[in-house]
Design a protein around this motif. Structure first.
Motif, PDB file in Angstrom:
ATOM      1  N   GLN A  31      65.249 -37.450 166.763  1.00  0.00           N
ATOM      2  CA  GLN A  31      66.380 -36.898 166.037  1.00  0.00           C
ATOM      3  C   GLN A  31      65.884 -36.061 164.869  1.00  0.00           C
ATOM      4  OE1 GLN A  31      68.204 -40.555 165.002  1.00  0.00           O
ATOM      5  NE2 GLN A  31      69.174 -40.852 166.985  1.00  0.00           N
ATOM      6  N   HIS A  32      64.848 -36.517 164.202  1.00  0.00           N
ATOM      7  CA  HIS A  32      64.310 -35.775 163.056  1.00  0.00           C
ATOM      8  C   HIS A  32      63.700 -34.462 163.519  1.00  0.00           C
ATOM      9  CE1 HIS A  32      64.680 -38.746 159.795  1.00  0.00           C
ATOM     10  NE2 HIS A  32      64.593 -39.622 160.765  1.00  0.00           N
ATOM     11  N   PHE A  33      62.903 -34.501 164.589  1.00  0.00           N
ATOM     12  CA  PHE A  33      62.213 -33.303 165.031  1.00  0.00           C
ATOM     13  C   PHE A  33      63.195 -32.226 165.452  1.00  0.00           C
ATOM     14  CE2 PHE A  33      58.595 -35.375 164.188  1.00  0.00           C
ATOM     15  CZ  PHE A  33      58.001 -36.174 165.143  1.00  0.00           C
ATOM     16  N   ALA A  34      64.350 -32.638 165.930  1.00  0.00           N
ATOM     17  CA  ALA A  34      65.332 -31.671 166.401  1.00  0.00           C
ATOM     18  C   ALA A  34      65.976 -30.899 165.268  1.00  0.00           C
ATOM     19  CB  ALA A  34      66.405 -32.375 167.221  1.00  0.00           C
ATOM     20  N   PHE A  35      65.904 -31.429 164.051  1.00  0.00           N
ATOM     21  CA  PHE A  35      66.608 -30.802 162.938  1.00  0.00           C
ATOM     22  C   PHE A  35      65.698 -30.441 161.785  1.00  0.00           C
ATOM     23  CE2 PHE A  35      70.987 -30.812 164.188  1.00  0.00           C
ATOM     24  CZ  PHE A  35      70.996 -31.689 165.244  1.00  0.00           C
ATOM     25  N   THR A  36      64.405 -30.283 162.036  1.00  0.00           N
ATOM     26  CA  THR A  36      63.500 -29.854 160.983  1.00  0.00           C
ATOM     27  C   THR A  36      63.122 -28.399 161.220  1.00  0.00           C
ATOM     28  OG1 THR A  36      61.637 -30.704 162.253  1.00  0.00           O
ATOM     29  CG2 THR A  36      62.545 -32.121 160.537  1.00  0.00           C
ATOM     30  N   LYS A  37      62.909 -27.687 160.137  1.00  0.00           N
ATOM     31  CA  LYS A  37      62.555 -26.285 160.248  1.00  0.00           C
ATOM     32  C   LYS A  37      61.092 -26.112 160.625  1.00  0.00           C
ATOM     33  CE  LYS A  37      65.992 -24.862 156.819  1.00  0.00           C
ATOM     34  NZ  LYS A  37      66.207 -24.230 155.514  1.00  0.00           N
ATOM     35  N   LYS A  38      60.261 -27.088 160.260  1.00  0.00           N
ATOM     36  CA  LYS A  38      58.837 -27.022 160.541  1.00  0.00           C
ATOM     37  C   LYS A  38      58.397 -28.316 161.209  1.00  0.00           C
ATOM     38  CE  LYS A  38      57.841 -24.112 156.515  1.00  0.00           C
ATOM     39  NZ  LYS A  38      57.009 -23.942 155.322  1.00  0.00           N
ATOM     40  N   PRO A  39      57.357 -28.264 162.044  1.00  0.00           N
ATOM     41  CA  PRO A  39      56.874 -29.498 162.655  1.00  0.00           C
ATOM     42  C   PRO A  39      56.306 -30.412 161.591  1.00  0.00           C
ATOM     43  CG  PRO A  39      55.352 -27.680 163.076  1.00  0.00           C
ATOM     44  CD  PRO A  39      56.581 -27.084 162.464  1.00  0.00           C
ATOM     45  N   LEU A  40      56.534 -31.725 161.728  1.00  0.00           N
ATOM     46  CA  LEU A  40      56.058 -32.669 160.725  1.00  0.00           C
ATOM     47  C   LEU A  40      54.608 -33.024 160.983  1.00  0.00           C
ATOM     48  CD1 LEU A  40      59.128 -35.024 160.420  1.00  0.00           C
ATOM     49  CD2 LEU A  40      58.517 -33.072 159.022  1.00  0.00           C
ATOM     50  N   LEU A  41      53.707 -32.166 160.551  1.00  0.00           N
ATOM     51  CA  LEU A  41      52.282 -32.389 160.737  1.00  0.00           C
ATOM     52  C   LEU A  41      51.639 -32.841 159.441  1.00  0.00           C
ATOM     53  CD1 LEU A  41      51.360 -29.220 162.820  1.00  0.00           C
ATOM     54  CD2 LEU A  41      51.855 -31.491 163.674  1.00  0.00           C
ATOM     55  N   GLY A  42      50.537 -33.580 159.568  1.00  0.00           N
ATOM     56  CA  GLY A  42      49.857 -34.067 158.381  1.00  0.00           C
ATOM     57  C   GLY A  42      49.201 -32.929 157.616  1.00  0.00           C
ATOM     58  N   ALA A  57      36.896 -38.786 159.384  1.00  0.00           N
ATOM     59  CA  ALA A  57      37.836 -39.297 158.385  1.00  0.00           C
ATOM     60  C   ALA A  57      38.125 -38.252 157.316  1.00  0.00           C
ATOM     61  CB  ALA A  57      37.257 -40.553 157.727  1.00  0.00           C
ATOM     62  N   THR A  58      37.566 -37.057 157.482  1.00  0.00           N
ATOM     63  CA  THR A  58      37.716 -36.011 156.471  1.00  0.00           C
ATOM     64  C   THR A  58      39.172 -35.637 156.256  1.00  0.00           C
ATOM     65  OG1 THR A  58      35.568 -35.107 157.072  1.00  0.00           O
ATOM     66  CG2 THR A  58      37.021 -33.685 155.800  1.00  0.00           C
ATOM     67  N   ASN A  59      39.926 -35.469 157.361  1.00  0.00           N
ATOM     68  CA  ASN A  59      41.320 -35.082 157.233  1.00  0.00           C
ATOM     69  C   ASN A  59      42.138 -36.137 156.499  1.00  0.00           C
ATOM     70  OD1 ASN A  59      40.916 -32.663 158.551  1.00  0.00           O
ATOM     71  ND2 ASN A  59      41.501 -33.452 160.559  1.00  0.00           N
ATOM     72  N   LEU A  60      41.869 -37.417 156.826  1.00  0.00           N
ATOM     73  CA  LEU A  60      42.579 -38.496 156.140  1.00  0.00           C
ATOM     74  C   LEU A  60      42.298 -38.472 154.651  1.00  0.00           C
ATOM     75  CD1 LEU A  60      42.538 -41.821 158.201  1.00  0.00           C
ATOM     76  CD2 LEU A  60      44.482 -40.573 157.289  1.00  0.00           C
ATOM     77  N   ASP A  61      41.032 -38.322 154.300  1.00  0.00           N
ATOM     78  CA  ASP A  61      40.658 -38.252 152.890  1.00  0.00           C
ATOM     79  C   ASP A  61      41.370 -37.092 152.206  1.00  0.00           C
ATOM     80  OD1 ASP A  61      38.987 -40.414 153.181  1.00  0.00           O
ATOM     81  OD2 ASP A  61      37.168 -39.210 153.444  1.00  0.00           O
ATOM     82  N   GLY A  62      41.453 -35.971 152.917  1.00  0.00           N
ATOM     83  CA  GLY A  62      42.113 -34.802 152.356  1.00  0.00           C
ATOM     84  C   GLY A  62      43.594 -35.043 152.130  1.00  0.00           C
ATOM     85  N   PHE A  64      45.081 -37.978 151.598  1.00  0.00           N
ATOM     86  CA  PHE A  64      45.256 -38.900 150.476  1.00  0.00           C
ATOM     87  C   PHE A  64      45.047 -38.189 149.143  1.00  0.00           C
ATOM     88  CE2 PHE A  64      43.806 -42.370 153.581  1.00  0.00           C
ATOM     89  CZ  PHE A  64      45.107 -42.545 154.026  1.00  0.00           C
ATOM     90  N   LYS A  65      44.074 -37.287 149.089  1.00  0.00           N
ATOM     91  CA  LYS A  65      43.823 -36.541 147.861  1.00  0.00           C
ATOM     92  C   LYS A  65      44.986 -35.601 147.545  1.00  0.00           C
ATOM     93  CE  LYS A  65      38.759 -36.728 148.127  1.00  0.00           C
ATOM     94  NZ  LYS A  65      37.514 -35.948 148.376  1.00  0.00           N
ATOM     95  N   GLN A  66      45.514 -34.942 148.575  1.00  0.00           N
ATOM     96  CA  GLN A  66      46.663 -34.055 148.371  1.00  0.00           C
ATOM     97  C   GLN A  66      47.859 -34.839 147.833  1.00  0.00           C
ATOM     98  OE1 GLN A  66      47.623 -31.343 151.728  1.00  0.00           O
ATOM     99  NE2 GLN A  66      45.600 -31.862 152.513  1.00  0.00           N
ATOM    100  N   LYS A  67      48.058 -36.027 148.365  1.00  0.00           N
ATOM    101  CA  LYS A  67      49.167 -36.859 147.903  1.00  0.00           C
ATOM    102  C   LYS A  67      48.989 -37.247 146.435  1.00  0.00           C
ATOM    103  CE  LYS A  67      50.843 -38.998 152.164  1.00  0.00           C
ATOM    104  NZ  LYS A  67      51.222 -40.265 152.810  1.00  0.00           N
ATOM    105  N   GLN A  68      47.764 -37.596 146.058  1.00  0.00           N
ATOM    106  CA  GLN A  68      47.515 -37.990 144.676  1.00  0.00           C
ATOM    107  C   GLN A  68      47.761 -36.842 143.715  1.00  0.00           C
ATOM    108  OE1 GLN A  68      47.816 -41.281 145.066  1.00  0.00           O
ATOM    109  NE2 GLN A  68      46.421 -41.411 143.334  1.00  0.00           N
ATOM    110  N   VAL A  69      47.325 -35.651 144.099  1.00  0.00           N
ATOM    111  CA  VAL A  69      47.550 -34.469 143.255  1.00  0.00           C
ATOM    112  C   VAL A  69      49.048 -34.204 143.111  1.00  0.00           C
ATOM    113  CG1 VAL A  69      47.275 -31.959 143.116  1.00  0.00           C
ATOM    114  CG2 VAL A  69      45.325 -33.397 143.776  1.00  0.00           C
TER     115      VAL A  69
END
Length: 290
Positions: A31-42, A57-62, A64-69
């Motif tokens: 239901q969410h994917f049908a009504f979002t303007k952009k794909p919900l990608l990490g 694990a580089t992407n995961l670390d990235g 988490f860092k983006q979230k903290q900022v």
């Protein structure tokens, strides 16, 4: 040697997340994917669950860092928010919720208790409306039932317990109000996970949101962990999934896709800000027709 090292790094990632580190389907995700303007990608250029994204694990670390900022930026903005503007937006948001058909029709709700130190959208008027159970003849036919959060430990373990009055709340070690585990008679409070009937609505806090349904919490993972468990319970019992409604100040709404997400992040169905009610999922659109 390199294959052995690669396998070890994958194992380490699997200890962090049980499967693909990017947003998976939840019971209502289609239901969410049908009504979002952009794909919900990490990440903007990351592919969902491909072997390449699982290899390091580089992407995961990235993420988490983006979230903290992002958390740091939003906290600063909330701290500098004019008190009079905050009060105006609190009133506007609560008025919108109180007039919403999906709120009026809900009989069982989970809602957070506002913590001023965290600068969350005020819910005091909403809780008062839920708890007062107004009926002219004194019957409880249309009474609403309220469950509020109680943090049990530092491992993202949170319960939602039933209260009948604000007097049922006590301050925890962080000076945050939450329900005592037992009532005034010494009886254990009803845990929503053991309730016989489904919850209709969750009112959710957060630090940042976007109009595609992404929600940025405070980093503890309490709400995302609880929401996923409840969604699984509802699916097992063949209940309708609860409507997930986030309350947001104007400054907390950011550009779509700016909030990075992982497997554990649960999208919301509705976003309520002073500007109005934004339905995101098909479930939200359906409930708005009630």
């Amino acid at each position: 040697m390199w294959r052995s090292g690669l396998r070890q790094r994958v194992k380490e990632m699997l200890m962090i997340l049980p499967s693909c580190p990017f947003l998976p389907p939840s019971p209502s995700s289609s239901q969410h994917f049908a009504f979002t303007k952009k794909p919900l990608l990490g990440l903007a250029n990351a592919s969902l669950c491909s072997p390449g994204t699982m290899s390091t694990a580089t992407n995961l670390d990235g993420i988490f860092k983006q979230k903290q900022v992002l958390r740091s930026k939003v906290r600063k903005s909330l701290k500098s928010m004019d008190p009079s503007l905050r009060s105006q937006e609190d009133d506007a948001i609560q008025s919108l919720v109180l007039e919403a058909p999906w709120f009026k029709s809900s009989q069982r709700l989970c809602a957070y208790i506002t913590c001023s130190a965290l600068r969350e959208v005020d819910t005091s008027k909403l809780l008062s409306q839920i708890l007062q159970n107004p009926t002219k003849d004194g019957s409880v036919e249309n009474a609403k039932k309220l469950y509020v959060p109680r943090v049990e430990d530092k491992n993202s373990h949170m319960r939602m317990l039933n209260i009948s009055s604000m007097d049922d709340l006590i301050a925890n070690s962080m000076d945050i109000l939450e329900p005592a585990p037992v009532d005034q008679h010494g009886n254990a409070r009803e845990d929503v996970m053991q309730a016989n009937d489904p919850v209709d609505l969750f009112l959710l806090p957060g630090l940042a949101f976007d109009k595609s349904g992404r929600r940025l919490g405070r980093g503890g993972g309490y709400y995302d962990t609880f929401l996923r468990k409840y969604q699984e319970l509802a699916e097992e019992r063949d209940w309708r999934q609860p409507l997930l409604v986030a309350l947001s100040y104007s400054l907390q709404i950011i550009d779509d896709g700016a909030i990075p997400v992982t497997l554990n992040d649960v999208p919301v169905d509705v976003l309520v800000s002073p500007a109005g009610v934004i339905p995101i999922s098909q479930a939200a659109l359906n409930r708005m027709q009630i």
